[in-house]
Design a protein around this motif. Structure first.
Motif, PDB file in Angstrom:
ATOM      1  N   PRO A  51       0.767  -1.215   0.229  1.00 42.94           N
ATOM      2  CA  PRO A  51       0.025   0.100   1.008  1.00 42.94           C
ATOM      3  C   PRO A  51       1.042   1.274  -0.237  1.00 42.94           C
ATOM      4  CG  PRO A  51      -1.101  -1.734   1.903  1.00 42.94           C
ATOM      5  CD  PRO A  51       0.137  -1.633   0.480  1.00 42.94           C
ATOM      6  N   LYS A  52       1.620   1.531   0.780  1.00 41.56           N
ATOM      7  CA  LYS A  52       2.657   2.712   0.354  1.00 41.56           C
ATOM      8  C   LYS A  52       3.093   2.440  -0.728  1.00 41.56           C
ATOM      9  CE  LYS A  52       7.050   4.127   2.577  1.00 41.56           C
ATOM     10  NZ  LYS A  52       8.454   4.204   3.407  1.00 41.56           N
ATOM     11  N   LYS A  53       3.560   1.762  -1.607  1.00 39.82           N
ATOM     12  CA  LYS A  53       3.881   1.782  -3.021  1.00 39.82           C
ATOM     13  C   LYS A  53       3.097   1.890  -3.537  1.00 39.82           C
ATOM     14  CE  LYS A  53       6.208   1.727  -6.428  1.00 39.82           C
ATOM     15  NZ  LYS A  53       8.500   2.217  -6.620  1.00 39.82           N
ATOM     16  N   ILE A  54       1.835   1.813  -3.624  1.00 37.94           N
ATOM     17  CA  ILE A  54       0.867   2.522  -4.215  1.00 37.94           C
ATOM     18  C   ILE A  54       0.104   3.530  -4.279  1.00 37.94           C
ATOM     19  CG2 ILE A  54      -1.836   2.253  -4.670  1.00 37.94           C
ATOM     20  CD1 ILE A  54      -1.146  -0.832  -4.034  1.00 37.94           C
ATOM     21  N   LYS A  55       0.138   4.470  -2.570  1.00 39.64           N
ATOM     22  CA  LYS A  55       0.337   5.519  -3.448  1.00 39.64           C
ATOM     23  C   LYS A  55       1.380   6.629  -2.953  1.00 39.64           C
ATOM     24  CE  LYS A  55      -0.538   8.407   1.909  1.00 39.64           C
ATOM     25  NZ  LYS A  55      -0.300   8.576   3.262  1.00 39.64           N
ATOM     26  N   LEU A  56       2.692   6.712  -2.873  1.00 34.20           N
ATOM     27  CA  LEU A  56       3.684   6.877  -4.096  1.00 34.20           C
ATOM     28  C   LEU A  56       3.111   7.183  -5.247  1.00 34.20           C
ATOM     29  CD1 LEU A  56       7.066   5.211  -1.760  1.00 34.20           C
ATOM     30  CD2 LEU A  56       5.779   7.434  -1.458  1.00 34.20           C
ATOM     31  N   LEU A  57       3.095   6.018  -5.760  1.00 33.32           N
ATOM     32  CA  LEU A  57       2.870   6.044  -8.055  1.00 33.32           C
ATOM     33  C   LEU A  57       1.602   6.745  -7.402  1.00 33.32           C
ATOM     34  CD1 LEU A  57       3.120   1.844  -7.950  1.00 33.32           C
ATOM     35  CD2 LEU A  57       4.722   3.884  -8.628  1.00 33.32           C
ATOM     36  N   LEU A  58       0.717   7.015  -7.207  1.00 32.59           N
ATOM     37  CA  LEU A  58      -0.736   7.200  -7.543  1.00 32.59           C
ATOM     38  C   LEU A  58       0.181   9.489  -7.207  1.00 32.59           C
ATOM     39  CD1 LEU A  58      -3.400   5.921  -4.716  1.00 32.59           C
ATOM     40  CD2 LEU A  58      -3.322   6.126  -8.074  1.00 32.59           C
ATOM     41  N   ASP A  81      -4.832  -2.688 -14.490  1.00 36.12           N
ATOM     42  CA  ASP A  81      -5.532  -2.085 -13.357  1.00 36.12           C
ATOM     43  C   ASP A  81      -5.673  -3.460 -12.641  1.00 36.12           C
ATOM     44  OD1 ASP A  81      -7.000  -0.235 -14.550  1.00 36.12           O
ATOM     45  OD2 ASP A  81      -8.285  -0.980 -15.465  1.00 36.12           O
ATOM     46  N   ALA A  82      -4.382  -4.033 -11.888  1.00 39.33           N
ATOM     47  CA  ALA A  82      -3.657  -4.423 -10.361  1.00 39.33           C
ATOM     48  C   ALA A  82      -4.323  -3.452  -9.322  1.00 39.33           C
ATOM     49  CB  ALA A  82      -1.714  -4.406 -10.895  1.00 39.33           C
ATOM     50  N   PHE A  83      -4.231  -2.247  -9.364  1.00 41.91           N
ATOM     51  CA  PHE A  83      -4.410  -1.684  -8.111  1.00 41.91           C
ATOM     52  C   PHE A  83      -6.373  -1.730  -7.397  1.00 41.91           C
ATOM     53  CE2 PHE A  83      -0.735   0.966  -8.658  1.00 41.91           C
ATOM     54  CZ  PHE A  83      -0.042   0.107  -8.480  1.00 41.91           C
ATOM     55  N   LEU A  84      -6.757  -2.344  -8.160  1.00 38.74           N
ATOM     56  CA  LEU A  84      -8.758  -2.231  -8.222  1.00 38.74           C
ATOM     57  C   LEU A  84      -8.018  -3.502  -7.194  1.00 38.74           C
ATOM     58  CD1 LEU A  84      -9.875  -2.499 -11.253  1.00 38.74           C
ATOM     59  CD2 LEU A  84      -9.838  -0.982 -10.158  1.00 38.74           C
ATOM     60  N   TYR A  85      -7.344  -4.480  -7.007  1.00 36.42           N
ATOM     61  CA  TYR A  85      -7.268  -5.631  -5.634  1.00 36.42           C
ATOM     62  C   TYR A  85      -6.816  -5.582  -4.433  1.00 36.42           C
ATOM     63  CZ  TYR A  85      -8.320  -7.375 -10.528  1.00 36.42           C
ATOM     64  OH  TYR A  85      -8.819  -7.253 -11.915  1.00 36.42           O
ATOM     65  N   PHE A  86      -6.676  -4.047  -4.926  1.00 34.36           N
ATOM     66  CA  PHE A  86      -5.766  -3.763  -3.277  1.00 34.36           C
ATOM     67  C   PHE A  86      -7.180  -3.332  -2.101  1.00 34.36           C
ATOM     68  CE2 PHE A  86      -2.420  -4.784  -5.668  1.00 34.36           C
ATOM     69  CZ  PHE A  86      -1.105  -4.783  -4.410  1.00 34.36           C
TER      70      PHE A  86
END
Length: 119
Positions: free
Chosen positions: A70-77, A114-119
């Motif tokens: 989740p931290k990586k996802i937040k940084l990417l966003l 759309d990989a982050f739809l599953y997080f």
């Protein structure tokens, strides 16, 4: 260079080659914004694909995509929000993962759209 860094570079090149073969236009590699690094930013059919590449030598400890947290996802966003504004783009944005198991005689590539739809 550490072995894991070398493996990561090999994986990113495999991912770029895979994307080009599948008619993506590579816009950026290793795009940095603050503490974030986006491995690949590509465009296909008016969709901006933000791609995190995860490469492992085996799946013994789990699938490569399982290591996107989740931290990586937040940084990417945050990085892509900035990128789209900076470039004044009017595009749909999609976050993908390219998971690679790299072994010299047997490389497996999985493109998760759309990989982050599953997080």
């Amino acid at each position: 260079m550490a072995d894991h860094n070398e493996l990561g570079e090999i994986g990113e090149q495999i991912a770029v080659d895979f994307l080009i073969k599948n008619e993506y236009k590579i816009l950026e590699r290793n795009y940095r914004y603050l503490k974030a690094e986006v491995d690949i930013i590509a465009l296909k059919n008016g969709v901006l694909a933000v791609i995190e590449v995860k490469t492992r030598s085996s799946d013994y400890y789990g699938k490569p995509q399982d290591f996107v947290n989740p931290k990586k996802i937040k940084l990417l966003l945050s990085a892509i929000d900035y990128y789209v504004i900076q470039k004044d783009l009017d595009v749909e944005v999609r976050f993908d993962i390219i998971a690679i198991i790299y072994q010299k005689n047997n490389t497996k590539i999985e493109h998760l759209e759309d990989a982050f739809l599953y997080f």
